[in-house]
Design an enzyme around this catalytic site. Sequence first.
Site, PDB file in Angstrom:
ATOM      1  N   LYS B  98      34.183  40.877  30.065  1.00 23.79           N
ATOM      2  CA  LYS B  98      34.417  39.713  29.611  1.00 23.79           C
ATOM      3  C   LYS B  98      35.978  39.414  29.407  1.00 23.79           C
ATOM      4  O   LYS B  98      36.413  39.079  29.390  1.00 23.79           O
ATOM      5  CB  LYS B  98      34.499  40.654  27.635  1.00 23.79           C
ATOM      6  N   GLU B 120      35.784  36.442  17.690  1.00 24.01           N
ATOM      7  CA  GLU B 120      34.990  36.947  17.120  1.00 24.01           C
ATOM      8  C   GLU B 120      34.628  38.141  18.526  1.00 24.01           C
ATOM      9  O   GLU B 120      34.724  38.143  19.337  1.00 24.01           O
ATOM     10  CB  GLU B 120      33.744  36.039  17.236  1.00 24.01           C
ATOM     11  N   SER B 387      26.835  44.472  33.218  1.00 26.67           N
ATOM     12  CA  SER B 387      28.145  43.648  33.139  1.00 26.67           C
ATOM     13  C   SER B 387      29.651  44.234  32.513  1.00 26.67           C
ATOM     14  O   SER B 387      30.685  44.221  32.109  1.00 26.67           O
ATOM     15  CB  SER B 387      27.535  42.683  31.669  1.00 26.67           C
TER      16      SER B 387
HETATM   17  C1  LIG Z   1      29.026  44.626  29.079  1.00 28.80           C
HETATM   18  C2  LIG Z   1      28.343  43.543  27.579  1.00 28.80           C
HETATM   19  N1  LIG Z   1      27.432  43.363  28.073  1.00 28.80           N
HETATM   20  C3  LIG Z   1      27.331  41.056  28.213  1.00 28.80           C
HETATM   21  C4  LIG Z   1      27.196  41.273  27.129  1.00 28.80           C
HETATM   22  C5  LIG Z   1      26.322  39.720  26.236  1.00 28.80           C
HETATM   23  O1  LIG Z   1      27.685  38.821  26.271  1.00 28.80           O
HETATM   24  P1  LIG Z   1      27.262  37.869  27.127  1.00 28.80           P
HETATM   25  O2  LIG Z   1      25.999  37.471  26.875  1.00 28.80           O
HETATM   26  O3  LIG Z   1      28.256  36.852  26.851  1.00 28.80           O
HETATM   27  O4  LIG Z   1      27.638  38.332  28.750  1.00 28.80           O
HETATM   28  C6  LIG Z   1      28.379  41.341  26.317  1.00 28.80           C
HETATM   29  C7  LIG Z   1      28.943  41.482  24.506  1.00 28.80           C
HETATM   30  O5  LIG Z   1      29.251  41.818  24.302  1.00 28.80           O
HETATM   31  C8  LIG Z   1      28.280  42.951  26.451  1.00 28.80           C
HETATM   32  O6  LIG Z   1      29.613  43.715  26.550  1.00 28.80           O
END
Ligand SMILES: Cc1ncc(COP(=O)(O)O)c(C=O)c1O
Lengths: 271, 405
Positions: B98, B120, B387
């Site tokens: 993020k 948000e 992620s």
């Molecule tokens: C670690 C992590 N992965 C994925 C996401 C999902 O978001 P996005 O699909 O935009 O990557 C989030 C959202 O809070 C997150 O904290």
Amino acid sequence: MSRIEKCFKQLKRQNKKAFIPYLTAGDPNIETSLNLMHALVQAGADIIELGYPFSDPSSDGPVIQRAVERSLAKHTSLKGVLALVKRFREENQDTPLVLMGYLNPIECMGYQKFAEDAEAAGVDGVLVVDMPPEEAHDLLQIIHRSELDCIFLVAPTTHEARARKICELSSGYVYYVSLKGVTGASHLDIDSVRTNVNQLKSYCELPIAIGFGIKDAETAAKLGELADAIIVGSALVSLIAELKDGHEYSRDELSKHIALMAGMRAALDRS
Amino acid sequence: MSELSGEQLYDGPDEHGHFGIYGGIFVGETLMPALEELNRVYTKLKQDPMFWKEFHNDLAHYVGRPSPLYHAKGMTKALGGAQIYLKREDLNHTGAHKVNNTIGQALLAKAMGKSRIIAETGAGQHGVATATVAARLGLECHVFMGSEDTKRQAANVYRMKLLGATVVEVNSGSKTLKDAMNEALRDWATNVDTTYYIIGTVAGPHPYPMLVRDFQCVIGQEARQQSLEQCGRLPDSLVACVGGGSNAIGLFYPFLKDEAVRMIGVEAGGLGLNTGKHAAPLNTGAPGVLHGNRTYLMNDEDGQILETHSISAGLDYPGVGPEHAWLKDIKRAEYTTVTDEEALSAFRFLTRQEGIIPALESSHAIAYAIKAAPDLPEDHLMLINLSGRGDKDIHTVAQIDGIDA
Ligand SMILES: Cc1ncc(COP(=O)(O)O)c(C=O)c1O
């Protein structure tokens, strides 16, 4: 000539301003909404803006958000709101009705079916809050083939080039949003509304209605002087919020309960 | 498939923010001029090498990029199929991908002279990443978060407060991410002169899906180069979880024109697609309009947005970025789901096999690999976007285990 256009022409001849209340259909239930609509006409409404609910009303403040939640708790649908319009028309063929809400329920129904059914039910205009002119092409094409008017918003942030385009695309009237914010806010600055509306008048050929933040008769009168119409939403919806869902109200009871509306109408006529 | 060339297919959005029929700008008039201005400023800065220099400088020295591409040999061996590589976004400052986006948007806020930032958040990762850049730049920061999420992500709420942000609990609607986004849009319309809205994923009105993607693309750009350096070739498949879709598009985008590379986005299957309790709009939804763009949505037959469910707050959203909707329709990417339970066992699996505790969101991507990798040949290179890290989810998992952590 559309019912909305006729309404404004007639008021102009009488040197009067239009009074346009907003209510959320289905709050607290459809029966009460129907009676409220008739009571509003009795109170002097020239046009009624009828909100159809959407689960995510991101341009609305808490008062209308809660109205929408109450309406959705009753499973009010766009289809149900069109049926309500039809019933209203059984008794009243004169008061223009404008549907107001968000785009997704209309997308779900399909633009063509929506326009046909709305027209057949007796709707006169449509205001889709989250559909700016840039995204309106497809729906407008269909609406232009019908008798419906399409109303767009002009905001305090709208610059002149945009506002000119919005006035060109609109029919019926143009809705001037009196403040930066959501419905029900209360930081209205009448001087800046005057400046902006006067400028808008210099090139807008349609009637201009001012809405957002009008809560009392005094403000209604002051803003009425500036434009062709005023729109009152949250102030009415807060009164409707006091009604009980289980109870059947007579029109007289409802008229009494929303006496503020007749008061605003009277103040508007004095201004 | 369309007659458009690869260039045109993958070079979206058009100047109005459309990816095919998706995307666009669907907001109240009050916000339209602000979005026009944002688009103008970003379009200009995008051409400015100094802007990108500052961005990459911050990413290198503040975030700690590049993030490693790690050959997960333990996981590979345990699954007995494809070679698993993890793109370690969990090692970023603040613990997830993020922050790549908030660093970029903070630069935009600064360039636009805004003194106040709003955001948000669902899992709280984006909220923390926003509060972090706000603290660093000395900007006032308000983060909107559904009251369901403040409960299940209490640690992140406290982190945001420590960082000086005001966390605003949102009690309307389903009290999760979508309602937090409604509230942020309302705040923005009210304070539009002073306020910059940092949207946390590739959703929202144009230009957000484009600019968030551009900032997150650093993931795929690095991964592509690392794969060439470490493996001598491109990966065969890319896997990422999809909430709004920012970590997925960040990984996918730089590979879009490498037609041989398969792309798999994993949505939250919750308790199972047949239960209705999930957050999988690409797998079960239909096109509609929410939060400023047209995309796949979960809604009922009257267009009301449905409540979603996922064990991971960050995936608990009824919409998805419009570019994913487009990539699905043109069949460039595939979208599938894994359940809460599969994600949870993937969480435990990676923790034990590799000593890496993944976020529950990222665990969805791991869970897909656990299912798919054993059937793939040993020379198949599968690159998974890890992620975020799972520290924020320890309480959720402990609770399921009946432990008071
Ligand atoms: C670690 C992590 N992965 C994925 C996401 C999902 O978001 P996005 O699909 O935009 O990557 C989030 C959202 O809070 C997150 O904290």
